[in-house]
Write a protein that holds these residues in place. Structure first.
Motif, PDB file in Angstrom:
ATOM      1  N   VAL A 192      13.738 -20.993  12.067  1.00 37.71           N
ATOM      2  CA  VAL A 192      14.963 -21.368  11.385  1.00 37.71           C
ATOM      3  C   VAL A 192      15.110 -20.588  10.081  1.00 37.71           C
ATOM      4  O   VAL A 192      14.127 -20.285   9.405  1.00 37.71           O
ATOM      5  CB  VAL A 192      14.971 -22.892  11.109  1.00 37.71           C
ATOM      6  N   ARG A 193      16.359 -20.269   9.734  1.00 38.48           N
ATOM      7  CA  ARG A 193      16.613 -19.650   8.432  1.00 38.48           C
ATOM      8  C   ARG A 193      18.041 -19.980   8.003  1.00 38.48           C
ATOM      9  O   ARG A 193      18.932 -20.216   8.832  1.00 38.48           O
ATOM     10  CB  ARG A 193      16.421 -18.146   8.482  1.00 38.48           C
ATOM     11  N   ILE A 194      18.234 -20.043   6.681  1.00 34.80           N
ATOM     12  CA  ILE A 194      19.570 -20.259   6.119  1.00 34.80           C
ATOM     13  C   ILE A 194      20.286 -18.918   6.070  1.00 34.80           C
ATOM     14  O   ILE A 194      19.748 -17.931   5.562  1.00 34.80           O
ATOM     15  CB  ILE A 194      19.476 -20.889   4.719  1.00 34.80           C
ATOM     16  N   VAL A 195      21.500 -18.884   6.592  1.00 43.89           N
ATOM     17  CA  VAL A 195      22.292 -17.655   6.641  1.00 43.89           C
ATOM     18  C   VAL A 195      23.226 -17.567   5.437  1.00 43.89           C
ATOM     19  O   VAL A 195      23.370 -16.503   4.822  1.00 43.89           O
ATOM     20  CB  VAL A 195      23.100 -17.591   7.956  1.00 43.89           C
ATOM     21  N   SER A 196      23.857 -18.669   5.089  1.00 42.19           N
ATOM     22  CA  SER A 196      24.800 -18.683   3.969  1.00 42.19           C
ATOM     23  C   SER A 196      24.974 -20.120   3.484  1.00 42.19           C
ATOM     24  O   SER A 196      24.577 -21.067   4.182  1.00 42.19           O
ATOM     25  CB  SER A 196      26.151 -18.097   4.409  1.00 42.19           C
ATOM     26  N   PRO A 197      25.511 -20.297   2.262  1.00 40.52           N
ATOM     27  CA  PRO A 197      26.020 -19.280   1.332  1.00 40.52           C
ATOM     28  C   PRO A 197      24.885 -18.574   0.606  1.00 40.52           C
ATOM     29  O   PRO A 197      23.740 -19.038   0.613  1.00 40.52           O
ATOM     30  CB  PRO A 197      26.865 -20.116   0.363  1.00 40.52           C
ATOM     31  N   GLU A 198      25.201 -17.505  -0.048  1.00 36.09           N
ATOM     32  CA  GLU A 198      24.199 -16.699  -0.729  1.00 36.09           C
ATOM     33  C   GLU A 198      23.472 -17.492  -1.812  1.00 36.09           C
ATOM     34  O   GLU A 198      22.287 -17.276  -2.054  1.00 36.09           O
ATOM     35  CB  GLU A 198      24.865 -15.457  -1.346  1.00 36.09           C
ATOM     36  N   SER A 199      24.180 -18.413  -2.467  1.00 36.87           N
ATOM     37  CA  SER A 199      23.565 -19.208  -3.535  1.00 36.87           C
ATOM     38  C   SER A 199      22.417 -20.061  -2.996  1.00 36.87           C
ATOM     39  O   SER A 199      21.378 -20.225  -3.653  1.00 36.87           O
ATOM     40  CB  SER A 199      24.610 -20.103  -4.209  1.00 36.87           C
ATOM     41  N   VAL A 200      22.568 -20.607  -1.787  1.00 37.26           N
ATOM     42  CA  VAL A 200      21.513 -21.438  -1.199  1.00 37.26           C
ATOM     43  C   VAL A 200      20.370 -20.558  -0.694  1.00 37.26           C
ATOM     44  O   VAL A 200      19.201 -20.927  -0.804  1.00 37.26           O
ATOM     45  CB  VAL A 200      22.077 -22.321  -0.060  1.00 37.26           C
ATOM     46  N   VAL A 201      20.698 -19.375  -0.151  1.00 38.60           N
ATOM     47  CA  VAL A 201      19.653 -18.411   0.242  1.00 38.60           C
ATOM     48  C   VAL A 201      18.812 -18.056  -0.980  1.00 38.60           C
ATOM     49  O   VAL A 201      17.574 -17.988  -0.911  1.00 38.60           O
ATOM     50  CB  VAL A 201      20.279 -17.142   0.877  1.00 38.60           C
ATOM     51  N   HIS A 202      19.490 -17.848  -2.106  1.00 36.70           N
ATOM     52  CA  HIS A 202      18.787 -17.537  -3.350  1.00 36.70           C
ATOM     53  C   HIS A 202      17.883 -18.707  -3.769  1.00 36.70           C
ATOM     54  O   HIS A 202      16.732 -18.485  -4.194  1.00 36.70           O
ATOM     55  CB  HIS A 202      19.808 -17.230  -4.456  1.00 36.70           C
ATOM     56  N   GLN A 203      18.370 -19.936  -3.634  1.00 41.73           N
ATOM     57  CA  GLN A 203      17.566 -21.111  -4.008  1.00 41.73           C
ATOM     58  C   GLN A 203      16.303 -21.215  -3.155  1.00 41.73           C
ATOM     59  O   GLN A 203      15.227 -21.532  -3.670  1.00 41.73           O
ATOM     60  CB  GLN A 203      18.392 -22.389  -3.851  1.00 41.73           C
ATOM     61  N   ILE A 204      16.418 -20.947  -1.865  1.00 41.86           N
ATOM     62  CA  ILE A 204      15.232 -21.082  -1.013  1.00 41.86           C
ATOM     63  C   ILE A 204      14.236 -19.963  -1.293  1.00 41.86           C
ATOM     64  O   ILE A 204      13.017 -20.172  -1.237  1.00 41.86           O
ATOM     65  CB  ILE A 204      15.611 -21.157   0.484  1.00 41.86           C
ATOM     66  N   ASN A 205      14.724 -18.787  -1.650  1.00 44.92           N
ATOM     67  CA  ASN A 205      13.810 -17.705  -2.043  1.00 44.92           C
ATOM     68  C   ASN A 205      13.072 -18.061  -3.331  1.00 44.92           C
ATOM     69  O   ASN A 205      11.876 -17.788  -3.473  1.00 44.92           O
ATOM     70  CB  ASN A 205      14.585 -16.396  -2.215  1.00 44.92           C
ATOM     71  N   GLU A 206      13.784 -18.664  -4.264  1.00 42.44           N
ATOM     72  CA  GLU A 206      13.147 -19.102  -5.505  1.00 42.44           C
ATOM     73  C   GLU A 206      12.087 -20.166  -5.228  1.00 42.44           C
ATOM     74  O   GLU A 206      11.017 -20.178  -5.852  1.00 42.44           O
ATOM     75  CB  GLU A 206      14.199 -19.663  -6.466  1.00 42.44           C
ATOM     76  N   GLU A 207      12.383 -21.067  -4.285  1.00 41.04           N
ATOM     77  CA  GLU A 207      11.432 -22.129  -3.948  1.00 41.04           C
ATOM     78  C   GLU A 207      10.183 -21.536  -3.297  1.00 41.04           C
ATOM     79  O   GLU A 207       9.059 -21.964  -3.578  1.00 41.04           O
ATOM     80  CB  GLU A 207      12.103 -23.141  -3.011  1.00 41.04           C
ATOM     81  N   ILE A 208      10.358 -20.552  -2.438  1.00 43.12           N
ATOM     82  CA  ILE A 208       9.220 -19.885  -1.795  1.00 43.12           C
ATOM     83  C   ILE A 208       8.359 -19.170  -2.842  1.00 43.12           C
ATOM     84  O   ILE A 208       7.128 -19.261  -2.825  1.00 43.12           O
ATOM     85  CB  ILE A 208       9.714 -18.902  -0.718  1.00 43.12           C
ATOM     86  N   GLU A 209       9.011 -18.497  -3.779  1.00 43.45           N
ATOM     87  CA  GLU A 209       8.268 -17.813  -4.847  1.00 43.45           C
ATOM     88  C   GLU A 209       7.519 -18.810  -5.719  1.00 43.45           C
ATOM     89  O   GLU A 209       6.394 -18.544  -6.158  1.00 43.45           O
ATOM     90  CB  GLU A 209       9.242 -16.983  -5.690  1.00 43.45           C
ATOM     91  N   ARG A 210       8.134 -19.952  -5.984  1.00 47.96           N
ATOM     92  CA  ARG A 210       7.456 -20.985  -6.778  1.00 47.96           C
ATOM     93  C   ARG A 210       6.205 -21.483  -6.068  1.00 47.96           C
ATOM     94  O   ARG A 210       5.146 -21.667  -6.679  1.00 47.96           O
ATOM     95  CB  ARG A 210       8.404 -22.163  -7.036  1.00 47.96           C
ATOM     96  N   LEU A 211       6.302 -21.700  -4.756  1.00 47.69           N
ATOM     97  CA  LEU A 211       5.148 -22.160  -3.985  1.00 47.69           C
ATOM     98  C   LEU A 211       4.034 -21.118  -3.978  1.00 47.69           C
ATOM     99  O   LEU A 211       2.845 -21.465  -4.067  1.00 47.69           O
ATOM    100  CB  LEU A 211       5.589 -22.494  -2.553  1.00 47.69           C
ATOM    101  N   ILE A 212       4.404 -19.849  -3.869  1.00 49.87           N
ATOM    102  CA  ILE A 212       3.404 -18.777  -3.893  1.00 49.87           C
ATOM    103  C   ILE A 212       2.679 -18.778  -5.243  1.00 49.87           C
ATOM    104  O   ILE A 212       1.442 -18.686  -5.305  1.00 49.87           O
ATOM    105  CB  ILE A 212       4.063 -17.410  -3.613  1.00 49.87           C
ATOM    106  N   ARG A 213       3.445 -18.871  -6.341  1.00 52.44           N
ATOM    107  CA  ARG A 213       2.836 -18.903  -7.675  1.00 52.44           C
ATOM    108  C   ARG A 213       1.924 -20.119  -7.834  1.00 52.44           C
ATOM    109  O   ARG A 213       0.853 -20.045  -8.432  1.00 52.44           O
ATOM    110  CB  ARG A 213       3.907 -18.920  -8.755  1.00 52.44           C
ATOM    111  N   GLN A 214       2.372 -21.247  -7.271  1.00 55.19           N
ATOM    112  CA  GLN A 214       1.645 -22.511  -7.466  1.00 55.19           C
ATOM    113  C   GLN A 214       0.320 -22.533  -6.711  1.00 55.19           C
ATOM    114  O   GLN A 214      -0.676 -23.097  -7.173  1.00 55.19           O
ATOM    115  CB  GLN A 214       2.516 -23.685  -7.020  1.00 55.19           C
ATOM    116  N   TYR A 215       0.290 -21.905  -5.534  1.00 55.53           N
ATOM    117  CA  TYR A 215      -0.895 -22.028  -4.678  1.00 55.53           C
ATOM    118  C   TYR A 215      -1.700 -20.732  -4.539  1.00 55.53           C
ATOM    119  O   TYR A 215      -2.759 -20.734  -3.926  1.00 55.53           O
ATOM    120  CB  TYR A 215      -0.492 -22.534  -3.298  1.00 55.53           C
ATOM    121  N   ARG A 216      -1.199 -19.624  -5.098  1.00 58.00           N
ATOM    122  CA  ARG A 216      -1.956 -18.377  -4.998  1.00 58.00           C
ATOM    123  C   ARG A 216      -3.203 -18.472  -5.895  1.00 58.00           C
ATOM    124  O   ARG A 216      -3.127 -18.860  -7.039  1.00 58.00           O
ATOM    125  CB  ARG A 216      -1.096 -17.189  -5.419  1.00 58.00           C
TER     126      ARG A 216
END
Length: 330
Positions: free
Chosen positions: A305-329
Motif C-alpha cells: 500500500v502507498r499514498i498517492v495524493s495529495p502531495e501534502s499527505v505524501v510529505h507527512q508520511i515521508n516525514e513520519e518515516i524519517e522520524r522513525l528512522i532517526r528514533q530507532y537507528r
C-alpha cells in the motif's frame, strides 16, 4: 404473621421457583414445588397450584408440563433471553475495557438472574476469558448515565479531565480547570468509550475518554454545535478518524494490491469505490482525518500500500518515516 404475609405472595414465589430451578433440561415435580414453597414459609395444595400455574401461563410465563415415566414435570421454556444471547452479553461486558472489573462482575451477576441456576453456571464459565486490561475508573458507569441525561436535556456539561502519570496517579489536565462542552454522542472505539462533543470556544468537534472524565455536571446552558453534528453523520465520521485521534480532514488517494481489498472494506465499508489501476492493484479515494495514527496504519500495511495524493499527505508520511528512522537507528 410472617407466614401469613408470605402466603399472599404464593404465586410470585412459585414463578421465582420455576424460573430459578427449571429450564428445558431440568424439570420440577409438583411435590418438589410444594417443598420449595414450604421452605419459603408458604403452604400450598396441589389444586391451588394448578390454578396458579395456569394464571402464570396467561400472564405470559412459558410453563411446559411433560410426563416422564410415572412423574409429571414442569419447566420454563422460552425466556426473555436465550442462553446464547446471555453468553454474548456476558462476554461483551467482560471484554469491555471501559467497564471496571467490579462493575463487570456486578453486571454479570444481574445477567445470571435471567437464566436458571443450571444455565447461570454456564455463564459463570464464560467469565474466564483471556485477561484484558480494564479501566481503573469506577465512576465511568455513572459518567455514561450523566452524559446521556445531558444529551436528552439538550444541555452542556462541565468536567475535569485527567491522565495517568509515571507514578500511576491521576494528573489533571488543563491545570485542573473545568472543560465545558456540548455532548452529542457516545462511541465505542479502539476498546474505549468516548464522548463526542462540540467545543464552543475552539469551534470544533472533540473526543474525550469517558473513563478519564471526573466530576461531570450538567449545567443550565443549551448545547451548541447542532449544525456541525448535522453535517457529520456519526457512522461516516467514525470511519474518518483513527483511534479517536483527530486531524485535518483530507481526500486521500491510496493504492493497494488486490489482496488488501478486504482491509479497505473492513475499515471504510462496502460502499467504498475500488478502482482497478492495473492487473494487481486498485486505488481508493477516502476522506480521513490525517493523524499520526492514520499514517501508522498505512505504514503497518507494508509494501502492498502507498499514498498517492495529495502531495501534502505524501510529505507527512515521508516525514513520519524519517522520524522513525532517526528514533530507532543505532
Amino acid at each position: 404473621m410472617a407466614k401469613a404475609s408470605n402466603q399472599k405472595l404464593k404465586i410470585i414465589y412459585l414463578m421465582k421457583i420455576l424460573l430459578e430451578k427449571t429450564d428445558e433440561n431440568h424439570g420440577i415435580t409438583m411435590a418438589e414445588i410444594i417443598r420449595a414453597l414450604e421452605n419459603c414459609g408458604i403452604s400450598a395444595g396441589r389444586k391451588s397450584l394448578y390454578n396458579d400455574i395456569e394464571n402464570l401461563r396467561k400472564y405470559g410465563v412459558d410453563i411446559i408440563g411433560v410426563q416422564e415415566n410415572r412423574n409429571y414435570y414442569y419447566y420454563v421454556g422460552k425466556r426473555q433471553f436465550e442462553l446464547a444471547e446471555l453468553k454474548l452479553l456476558v462476554d461483551s461486558v467482560q471484554s469491555a475495557r471501559f467497564i471496571t472489573i467490579k462493575k463487570s462482575n456486578e453486571l454479570i451477576k444481574k445477567l445470571e438472574t435471567f437464566a436458571s441456576k443450571y444455565e447461570a453456571s454456564q455463564l459463570q464459565r464464560q467469565v474466564y476469558v483471556a485477561e484484558r486490561v480494564k479501566t481503573m475508573n469506577e465512576s465511568i458507569y455513572y459518567n455514561v448515565d450523566r452524559i446521556h441525561t445531558a444529551i436528552s436535556k439538550n444541555s452542556k456539561i462541565t468536567f475535569q479531565y485527567f491522565q495517568w502519570n509515571v507514578r500511576k496517579e491521576m494528573e489533571l489536565r488543563n491545570e485542573g480547570a473545568l472543560y465545558e462542552v456540548s455532548p452529542w454522542a457516545l462511541s465505542c472505539n479502539n476498546e474505549n468509550y468516548y464522548l463526542i462533543a462540540y467545543d464552543g470556544i475552539k469551534k470544533e468537534i472533540r473526543h474525550f475518554r469517558v473513563d478519564k472524565m471526573r466530576h461531570i455536571e450538567i449545567i443550565n446552558a443549551k448545547r451548541e454545535g447542532r449544525a456541525a453534528f448535522r453535517e457529520a453523520d456519526m457512522a461516516i465520521y467514525e470511519k474518518k478518524i483513527f483511534g479517536m485521534f483527530g486531524g485535518k480532514e483530507e481526500n486521500v488517494k491510496i493504492e493497494r494490491i488486490d489482496s488488501l481489498a478486504g482491509v479497505i472494506i473492513d475499515r471504510f465499508g462496502k460502499e467504498v469505490s475500488l478502482i482497478k489501476s492495473d492487473n494487481e492493484h486498485f486505488t481508493v479515494n477516502v476522506k480521513v482525518a490525517v493523524s499520526r495514527q492514520f499514517l501508522a496504519w498505512i505504514i503497518a500495511l507494508g509494501e502492498g500500500v502507498r499514498i498517492v495524493s495529495p502531495e501534502s499527505v505524501v510529505h507527512q508520511i515521508n516525514e513520519e518515516i524519517e522520524r522513525l528512522i532517526r528514533q530507532y537507528r543505532a
